[in-house]
Scaffold this motif. Structure first.
Motif, PDB file in Angstrom:
ATOM      1  N   LEU A 133     -13.140  -2.858  -1.309  1.00 34.88           N
ATOM      2  CA  LEU A 133     -12.398  -1.952  -2.188  1.00 34.88           C
ATOM      3  C   LEU A 133     -12.319  -2.508  -3.603  1.00 34.88           C
ATOM      4  N   MET A 134     -12.004  -3.782  -3.730  1.00 38.14           N
ATOM      5  CA  MET A 134     -11.874  -4.395  -5.049  1.00 38.14           C
ATOM      6  C   MET A 134     -13.180  -4.329  -5.829  1.00 38.14           C
ATOM      7  N   LEU A 135     -14.259  -4.732  -5.188  1.00 38.72           N
ATOM      8  CA  LEU A 135     -15.548  -4.770  -5.881  1.00 38.72           C
ATOM      9  C   LEU A 135     -16.030  -3.374  -6.257  1.00 38.72           C
ATOM     10  N   ALA A 136     -15.874  -2.416  -5.338  1.00 38.84           N
ATOM     11  CA  ALA A 136     -16.334  -1.058  -5.617  1.00 38.84           C
ATOM     12  C   ALA A 136     -15.530  -0.421  -6.750  1.00 38.84           C
ATOM     13  N   ALA A 137     -14.216  -0.583  -6.730  1.00 36.86           N
ATOM     14  CA  ALA A 137     -13.383  -0.014  -7.785  1.00 36.86           C
ATOM     15  C   ALA A 137     -13.683  -0.666  -9.133  1.00 36.86           C
ATOM     16  N   MET A 138     -13.959  -1.965  -9.113  1.00 31.37           N
ATOM     17  CA  MET A 138     -14.319  -2.646 -10.361  1.00 31.37           C
ATOM     18  C   MET A 138     -15.637  -2.117 -10.919  1.00 31.37           C
ATOM     19  N   GLU A 139     -16.569  -1.778 -10.037  1.00 33.52           N
ATOM     20  CA  GLU A 139     -17.842  -1.197 -10.482  1.00 33.52           C
ATOM     21  C   GLU A 139     -17.620   0.164 -11.138  1.00 33.52           C
ATOM     22  N   VAL A 140     -16.729   0.960 -10.563  1.00 32.52           N
ATOM     23  CA  VAL A 140     -16.418   2.254 -11.163  1.00 32.52           C
ATOM     24  C   VAL A 140     -15.794   2.062 -12.542  1.00 32.52           C
ATOM     25  N   GLU A 141     -14.879   1.113 -12.645  1.00 33.17           N
ATOM     26  CA  GLU A 141     -14.268   0.804 -13.942  1.00 33.17           C
ATOM     27  C   GLU A 141     -15.321   0.387 -14.962  1.00 33.17           C
ATOM     28  N   THR A 142     -16.279  -0.408 -14.523  1.00 35.80           N
ATOM     29  CA  THR A 142     -17.346  -0.845 -15.419  1.00 35.80           C
ATOM     30  C   THR A 142     -18.104   0.349 -15.977  1.00 35.80           C
ATOM     31  N   SER A 143     -18.401   1.327 -15.121  1.00 33.37           N
ATOM     32  CA  SER A 143     -19.092   2.539 -15.582  1.00 33.37           C
ATOM     33  C   SER A 143     -18.232   3.332 -16.546  1.00 33.37           C
ATOM     34  N   TRP A 144     -16.961   3.502 -16.218  1.00 32.72           N
ATOM     35  CA  TRP A 144     -16.068   4.240 -17.113  1.00 32.72           C
ATOM     36  C   TRP A 144     -16.053   3.629 -18.516  1.00 32.72           C
ATOM     37  N   ARG A 145     -15.876   2.313 -18.575  1.00 29.53           N
ATOM     38  CA  ARG A 145     -15.808   1.652 -19.885  1.00 29.53           C
ATOM     39  C   ARG A 145     -17.137   1.759 -20.624  1.00 29.53           C
ATOM     40  N   ALA A 146     -18.234   1.608 -19.892  1.00 28.82           N
ATOM     41  CA  ALA A 146     -19.550   1.653 -20.524  1.00 28.82           C
ATOM     42  C   ALA A 146     -19.828   3.024 -21.140  1.00 28.82           C
ATOM     43  N   ALA A 206      -4.667   2.526  -4.748  1.00 30.79           N
ATOM     44  CA  ALA A 206      -4.613   1.453  -3.743  1.00 30.79           C
ATOM     45  C   ALA A 206      -5.225   0.168  -4.297  1.00 30.79           C
ATOM     46  N   TYR A 207      -6.350   0.291  -4.974  1.00 29.26           N
ATOM     47  CA  TYR A 207      -6.987  -0.874  -5.602  1.00 29.26           C
ATOM     48  C   TYR A 207      -6.037  -1.543  -6.590  1.00 29.26           C
ATOM     49  N   ASN A 208      -5.367  -0.737  -7.379  1.00 34.21           N
ATOM     50  CA  ASN A 208      -4.437  -1.258  -8.376  1.00 34.21           C
ATOM     51  C   ASN A 208      -3.277  -2.001  -7.711  1.00 34.21           C
ATOM     52  N   GLN A 209      -2.765  -1.438  -6.641  1.00 35.77           N
ATOM     53  CA  GLN A 209      -1.652  -2.074  -5.932  1.00 35.77           C
ATOM     54  C   GLN A 209      -2.071  -3.397  -5.291  1.00 35.77           C
ATOM     55  N   VAL A 210      -3.212  -3.372  -4.613  1.00 39.17           N
ATOM     56  CA  VAL A 210      -3.676  -4.572  -3.922  1.00 39.17           C
ATOM     57  C   VAL A 210      -4.058  -5.665  -4.914  1.00 39.17           C
ATOM     58  N   LYS A 211      -4.596  -5.269  -6.042  1.00 40.27           N
ATOM     59  CA  LYS A 211      -4.987  -6.244  -7.064  1.00 40.27           C
ATOM     60  C   LYS A 211      -3.777  -6.988  -7.615  1.00 40.27           C
ATOM     61  N   HIS A 212      -2.690  -6.264  -7.842  1.00 39.22           N
ATOM     62  CA  HIS A 212      -1.522  -6.865  -8.484  1.00 39.22           C
ATOM     63  C   HIS A 212      -0.511  -7.460  -7.502  1.00 39.22           C
ATOM     64  N   ASP A 213      -0.525  -6.972  -6.264  1.00 40.49           N
ATOM     65  CA  ASP A 213       0.463  -7.489  -5.299  1.00 40.49           C
ATOM     66  C   ASP A 213      -0.096  -7.332  -3.884  1.00 40.49           C
ATOM     67  N   ARG A 224     -10.776   3.934   4.499  1.00 46.03           N
ATOM     68  CA  ARG A 224     -10.944   5.185   3.760  1.00 46.03           C
ATOM     69  C   ARG A 224     -11.007   4.932   2.251  1.00 46.03           C
ATOM     70  N   ASN A 225     -10.067   4.130   1.747  1.00 45.44           N
ATOM     71  CA  ASN A 225     -10.043   3.858   0.306  1.00 45.44           C
ATOM     72  C   ASN A 225     -11.273   3.086  -0.142  1.00 45.44           C
ATOM     73  N   ALA A 226     -11.701   2.134   0.661  1.00 47.28           N
ATOM     74  CA  ALA A 226     -12.899   1.364   0.313  1.00 47.28           C
ATOM     75  C   ALA A 226     -14.134   2.257   0.293  1.00 47.28           C
ATOM     76  N   LEU A 227     -14.242   3.151   1.268  1.00 47.68           N
ATOM     77  CA  LEU A 227     -15.395   4.041   1.349  1.00 47.68           C
ATOM     78  C   LEU A 227     -15.410   5.027   0.188  1.00 47.68           C
ATOM     79  N   GLU A 228     -14.255   5.557  -0.182  1.00 47.37           N
ATOM     80  CA  GLU A 228     -14.200   6.496  -1.300  1.00 47.37           C
ATOM     81  C   GLU A 228     -14.512   5.793  -2.620  1.00 47.37           C
ATOM     82  N   ALA A 229     -14.073   4.552  -2.771  1.00 49.63           N
ATOM     83  CA  ALA A 229     -14.415   3.787  -3.975  1.00 49.63           C
ATOM     84  C   ALA A 229     -15.913   3.546  -4.054  1.00 49.63           C
ATOM     85  N   LEU A 230     -16.527   3.231  -2.906  1.00 48.90           N
ATOM     86  CA  LEU A 230     -17.966   3.012  -2.868  1.00 48.90           C
ATOM     87  C   LEU A 230     -18.716   4.291  -3.240  1.00 48.90           C
TER      88      LEU A 230
END
Length: 286
Positions: A133-146, A206-213, A224-230
């Motif tokens: 979940l963390m890696l997939a969501a970070m990849e999406v963020e990378t695309s958004w910023r780019a 969910a990614y935001n919550q798990v990342k911070h706490d 489910r969240n990991a698959l949707e992020a992927l």
């Protein structure tokens, strides 16, 4: 800017669109001597072509938005289309292909332990699923910023990222999984709203919550969240660079299936540049 129109013949046949421009009281077909008198302006109609549809273009022929795919005037139904700047981003594309392939391999390993069942196992969680979940969501963020950066803008939060929703029609993408069709359909950006840009995307929240706490929200790192992020990663690549067959590895096209794609208005098409000219990138105004 000059007024350019795409002329679509009855039935909207692929390859049948033509480009026109206004000259006094006439509509002139670009590149040809054909010139027809304007019969009405709302809707635009011209003599000899009263059964055609004429739509004003948002961009001049040859212009396109960086890292935003759209259909072309000669392939009007080929959504998600293409982006003329894809070749210049080939290094990034291959880097992202490699990361996506690694994430697919990772979720396949998870599936060997936890069978993906939409009614029984989608809420399981664990360390490997959290990492995915963390890696997939970070990849999406990378695309958004780019994408924002390529268009002369900046972004550091979902308040900025959600600006991409409308111009890229992200919520209209739907995926299924070739080997696990019973899991889908998956629409990773469905329900994304500007009013609640983080919480309206459950997997990103969910990614935001798990990342911070992690200790408090570990159970949010579900399959489910990991698959949707992927799936969000794959959608972002399609939304940037168009048809997967033009940019993705065959392994990715085998795993993901685009079951629904955005519906575009003719005014949003990328039209071929005039003879002797080349495609030119122009920034989208968010």
């Amino acid at each position: 800017m000059e007024n350019y129109f795409v002329g679509i013949p009855p039935g909207g046949k692929i390859g049948g669109a033509t480009i026109w421009t206004i000259s006094d009281e006439f509509l002139q077909r670009v590149g040809q001597a054909q010139c027809c008198r304007i019969l009405s302006e709302e809707p635009l109609a011209i003599e000899h072509h009263v059964d055609w549809e004429f739509v004003r273009l948002s961009l001049r022929p040859g212009q396109y938005f960086p890292r935003m795919a759209r259909p072309a005037d000669h392939k009007v139904t080929a959504s998600p289309g293409f982006n003329p700047g894809t070749s210049a981003a080939w290094s990034y594309i291959q880097m992202n292909n490699g990361q996506l392939f690694a994430l697919v391999e990772q979720i396949e390993k998870v599936f060997r332990v936890v069978h993906p069942d939409p009614f029984q196992t989608m809420n399981v969680f664990g360390h490997e699923i959290r990492n995915l979940l963390m890696l997939a969501a970070m990849e999406v963020e990378t695309s958004w910023r780019a994408i924002l950066t390529a268009n002369g803008s900046t972004g550091n939060s979902t308040n900025d990222y959600v600006k991409l929703l409308e111009p890229m029609k992200l919520d209209e993408y739907e995926l299924s999984l070739q080997f696990y069709p019973w899991v889908g359909p998956i629409r990773p950006f469905a329900g994304w709203r500007t009013s609640h840009p983080t919480k309206s995307l459950p997997w990103y929240h969910a990614y935001n919550q798990v990342k911070h706490d992690r200790e408090t929200h570990f159970s949010s790192a579900t399959l489910r969240n990991a698959l949707e992020a992927l799936c969000g990663c794959f959608v972002m690549m399609c939304a940037q660079f168009g048809q997967p067959k033009y940019w993705s590895r065959s392994e990715l096209r085998t795993f993901f299936n685009l079951s629904k794609v955005p519906s575009w208005k003719p005014s949003d098409f990328y039209c071929r540049p005039f003879e002797g000219e080349e495609f030119v990138a122009v920034n989208h105004t968010f």
